[in-house]
Structure formats: C-alpha cells, structure tokens
Design a protein around this motif. Structure first.
Motif, PDB file in Angstrom:
ATOM      1  N   ALA A 242       0.819  -1.215   0.000  1.00  0.00           N
ATOM      2  CA  ALA A 242       0.000   0.000   0.000  1.00  0.00           C
ATOM      3  C   ALA A 242       0.849   1.259   0.000  1.00  0.00           C
ATOM      4  CB  ALA A 242      -0.923  -0.008   1.215  1.00  0.00           C
ATOM      5  N   ASP A 243       2.040   1.210   0.612  1.00  0.00           N
ATOM      6  CA  ASP A 243       2.883   2.408   0.667  1.00  0.00           C
ATOM      7  C   ASP A 243       3.313   2.842  -0.736  1.00  0.00           C
ATOM      8  OD1 ASP A 243       2.588   2.253   3.347  1.00  0.00           O
ATOM      9  OD2 ASP A 243       4.616   1.563   3.785  1.00  0.00           O
ATOM     10  N   ASP A 244       3.734   1.892  -1.554  1.00  0.00           N
ATOM     11  CA  ASP A 244       4.147   2.210  -2.918  1.00  0.00           C
ATOM     12  C   ASP A 244       2.993   2.792  -3.721  1.00  0.00           C
ATOM     13  OD1 ASP A 244       5.712   2.440  -5.130  1.00  0.00           O
ATOM     14  OD2 ASP A 244       5.637   0.329  -5.691  1.00  0.00           O
ATOM     15  N   LYS A 245       1.803   2.264  -3.548  1.00  0.00           N
ATOM     16  CA  LYS A 245       0.634   2.770  -4.267  1.00  0.00           C
ATOM     17  C   LYS A 245       0.246   4.161  -3.776  1.00  0.00           C
ATOM     18  CE  LYS A 245      -1.061  -1.952  -4.916  1.00  0.00           C
ATOM     19  NZ  LYS A 245      -2.132  -2.921  -4.612  1.00  0.00           N
ATOM     20  N   LEU A 246       0.395   4.423  -2.482  1.00  0.00           N
ATOM     21  CA  LEU A 246       0.108   5.752  -1.951  1.00  0.00           C
ATOM     22  C   LEU A 246       1.067   6.794  -2.515  1.00  0.00           C
ATOM     23  CD1 LEU A 246      -0.718   5.148   1.817  1.00  0.00           C
ATOM     24  CD2 LEU A 246      -2.231   6.074   0.077  1.00  0.00           C
ATOM     25  N   LEU A 247       2.332   6.435  -2.648  1.00  0.00           N
ATOM     26  CA  LEU A 247       3.309   7.360  -3.211  1.00  0.00           C
ATOM     27  C   LEU A 247       2.971   7.695  -4.664  1.00  0.00           C
ATOM     28  CD1 LEU A 247       6.601   5.863  -1.723  1.00  0.00           C
ATOM     29  CD2 LEU A 247       5.416   7.928  -0.996  1.00  0.00           C
ATOM     30  N   LYS A 248       2.522   6.701  -5.423  1.00  0.00           N
ATOM     31  CA  LYS A 248       2.137   6.956  -6.811  1.00  0.00           C
ATOM     32  C   LYS A 248       0.894   7.843  -6.884  1.00  0.00           C
ATOM     33  CE  LYS A 248       4.125   2.694  -8.718  1.00  0.00           C
ATOM     34  NZ  LYS A 248       3.851   1.417  -9.440  1.00  0.00           N
ATOM     35  N   LEU A 249      -0.064   7.605  -6.006  1.00  0.00           N
ATOM     36  CA  LEU A 249      -1.269   8.441  -5.977  1.00  0.00           C
ATOM     37  C   LEU A 249      -0.923   9.880  -5.606  1.00  0.00           C
ATOM     38  CD1 LEU A 249      -4.325   8.835  -6.070  1.00  0.00           C
ATOM     39  CD2 LEU A 249      -4.432   8.022  -3.703  1.00  0.00           C
TER      40      LEU A 249
END
Length: 387
Positions: A242-249
């Motif tokens: 989830a952290d990687d996806k949050l950074l992309k968002l």
C-alpha cells in the motif's frame, strides 16, 4: 507506458507521411526517378526520424503541461481552457471562407498552412487573454466573496488534497484534525488503504482485526460527517504494498500525504512529494521548555542512571530528574537544565530545587527533632501577664 505509446505513434505517423508523401511530388520529378520504391523508403526513413524528434518534443511538452495543471488553481485552469476554445472557434470561423476558395493545384498547400497558422495564433491569443483577464470574471460571478477575490488576485492558492495513510486512520487522530479545522481541502482515501483495512478486519489475529474494524468504522463516520469532502480514489495502482501505491497516488494528484509512519514520510521526502508527518506535527506543537524553567512534576518511576527519577509532562514528554530516585510517587518542584531532541520525540533533563527539603530535614516546619524525629513543642512568644 504512455510515453512509449506517444513515441511509437509519432514514429509510425512520420514514416507513413514520408512514404505516402512521394505521391504529392510533381509528376516531372517522379518521371526522372528510376527507383520510386527506393525513394519511398528514403522518404519514409526521413519521416520516421523527424516523427521521432517531434514525439520527444511532444513528450517533454506533455510532462511540463501535466506538472502545471497539477499545481494550477482551478479557476485559472478553467479560464485558460475557455480562452483556448474561444480562440480556436474564432480561427475556424475566419478560415471557412478561405477553405471554400478554389485554388490552383500549385498553391493548394496554402489552405492547410493557413489553417495551422490561424489556429495557433488565435489559440495562443485566447489563452493569453484568459490568463490576464480570466480571473476578473470570478469577481463578476461572486463579488461579495473575500476568498474569491483573493483567488482572483492570485494571493490565495487552493488547498491541496490530503491523502490518508492507513496509520492515521487506525489511530483516529485524523478525526480531531478535521474537527479542529486544521486540515483544508479534499480528503482522499486510496483504494489500497481500504483493501489493507479490510485485510486487517478479516485477519485471524484479534489485535489486527480490532485495528481494521476501527479504521473502517472511522471512515464511515467521516463519510457521514463530511460527505463529499471525503473522496475514495478507486484507481488500482500497481506496486509492492500500500505504501508504494500511496506514493504513486500522491505524485499523480499533487496532494499531501498524511501519515504517522516515519519511514514512509522519509521515502516521500526523497521522492520530493508533499508529506505531513503527524508524529512530527505533535512534536512541533508541544510547549517549549527552556533551561531554568520551573515545573511541578510527579516522579513515576526510576531512571536508568543512579539517583535518577522519571516523570512526564501533560503532552507525554519524558523528563529525567536528577536526585529523585528515592522520591517516586511524590510531586516535586524541579528546574529544567536541558533538553534533547530525538527522531522519536524530545527528552527533558531537570533537577530538584535546592530549597526543596527532604524528609527528616524539615524539623522546624513539622515540629520534628532532627536527631530522633520525635515531636517537640513549638515555642511561641507570649506577652507578659499583668504585673
């Protein structure tokens, strides 16, 4: 993926233009060419080369445009778009008579050239006019709004969206921040965060299950209290966790990542993203204590070193007090001697006031004998009796 597709489209378009452009050459020149297929190949190669250059230029232009759009105020974006549309509309209205004129074959290229030049000229003209005078329209539609006037003058920037991490939802501090009005703008909850909360709620571990259910319940309460201000972003990004996806968002939306995870905040800063670490915010909001300040502190436990006692301020700051090991459970007046800032918080050092008497040393005040600790009579001055 999008950049690769752009380069591929420009490459194919340039090659096709060069290949088919041979048919537009004068017939006399074509009669002098002995190998027309070779000419087509050469023209196709040159067209593909120039198409690749144009694709790289368009790719850089697209990146700059997207960066400007993410940081551009909404009112300015709308006014520029309207100005561009009006400029293109005027250009095409003026082009209509020119395109209907019958022109000889030798000057047939005048029509597309005039169309390109007029669209570029009037489009840029409408864009610039909207940039200069578009914000004034906001005053006409809402002249009584102070916020509208500030935005129109470019003084007030729109608030960036706040993207919630799982940690700030589980610990519940986001509720207090929103209720106090410290956070402005839209509140975005990523689909990856909801999936993570659901996985925690379905976990076999009772502690994790309680955290997941508490987070989902908090999101439900926020939805009821704030309505459309809470936005669920359903985009499913590819990434590890989830952290990687949050950074992309955060990178795509240009918002501010709200987290209590120290490591995630550090990664966001390395990637030059806007991030607000709640732990650092709590530390920053703690009242400052300076050497020499006096405090009333209760000693709750022993310290690591000899004769040290430990107490805590109301905000949770740990205070290490010298010569207080034997006075656990008492509330003492102490004097601050120094402070140490750490990545996880702040530690304050203090000492007991020298004028604070120890037990057994307050003989006159409590009527105790210093030697035996037995009560003694306090002598009071009596006025002489009548003679």
């Amino acid at each position: 993926m999008v950049d690769t597709l752009i380069l591929l489209l420009f490459l194919i378009s340039g090659g096709a233009t060069g290949w088919l452009g041979v048919d537009l050459l004068p017939e006399q020149l074509l009669l002098e060419v002995t190998n027309q297929e070779g000419l087509r190949s050469v023209m196709g190669g040159f067209g593909a080369f120039f198409g690749l250059i144009a694709g790289i230029f368009f790719q850089q232009l697209r990146r700059r445009l997207m960066a400007q759009v993410r940081s551009m105020p909404t009112d300015l974006l709308i006014s520029r778009a309207v100005g561009l549309i009006l400029g293109l509309l005027v250009a095409n209205l003026l082009l209509a008579p020119i395109l209907l004129l019958p022109l000889p074959w030798e000057v047939v290229l005048v029509k597309p050239l005039a169309a390109v030049l007029s669209n570029v000229f009037f489009g840029v003209l409408g864009y610039n006019l909207a940039e200069v005078h578009g914000r004034t329209l906001l005053r006409l539609f809402n002249p009584a709004s102070t916020e509208a006037l500030l935005v129109a003058d470019g003084v007030l920037l729109p608030a960036s969206a706040k993207i919630l991490d799982t940690s700030v939802i589980i610990d519940g501090r986001i509720r207090g921040l929103l209720a106090s009005g410290l956070l402005e703008g839209q509140v975005i909850v990523a689909q990856a965060v909801i999936d993570e909360l659901q996985a925690l709620a379905d976990s076999s571990n009772s502690e994790k299950r309680a955290k997941g259910r508490r987070g989902l319940k908090l999101l439900t309460e926020l939805r009821e209290n704030y309505g459309r201000r809470l936005v669920v972003n359903s985009t499913r990004y590819s990434g590890n966790g989830a952290d990687d996806k949050l950074l992309k968002l955060t990178a795509d939306t240009g918002g501010t990542l709200l987290t209590a995870d120290f490591n995630l905040a550090q990664v966001a800063q390395v990637q030059e993203l806007k991030v607000l670490n709640l732990s650092e915010l709590v530390i920053a909001l703690r009242p400052e204590v300076q050497p020499g300040d006096g405090l009333q502190l209760k000693i709750v436990r022993e310290g690591k070193e000899a004769d040290q006692g430990v107490g805590y301020l109301e905000d949770g700051t740990m205070v290490v007090v010298e010569d207080a090991r034997r006075r656990i459970g008492e509330r003492l007046p102490v004097t601050v001697t120094g402070a140490l800032q750490t990545p996880t918080g702040r530690m304050v050092f203090a000492r007991c006031d020298r004028n604070q008497d120890r037990p057994g040393e307050r003989a006159n005040g409590r009527g105790l004998d210093k030697q035996g600790g037995k009560p003694v009579a306090l002598q009071e001055h009596q006025p002489p009796g009548p003679g």
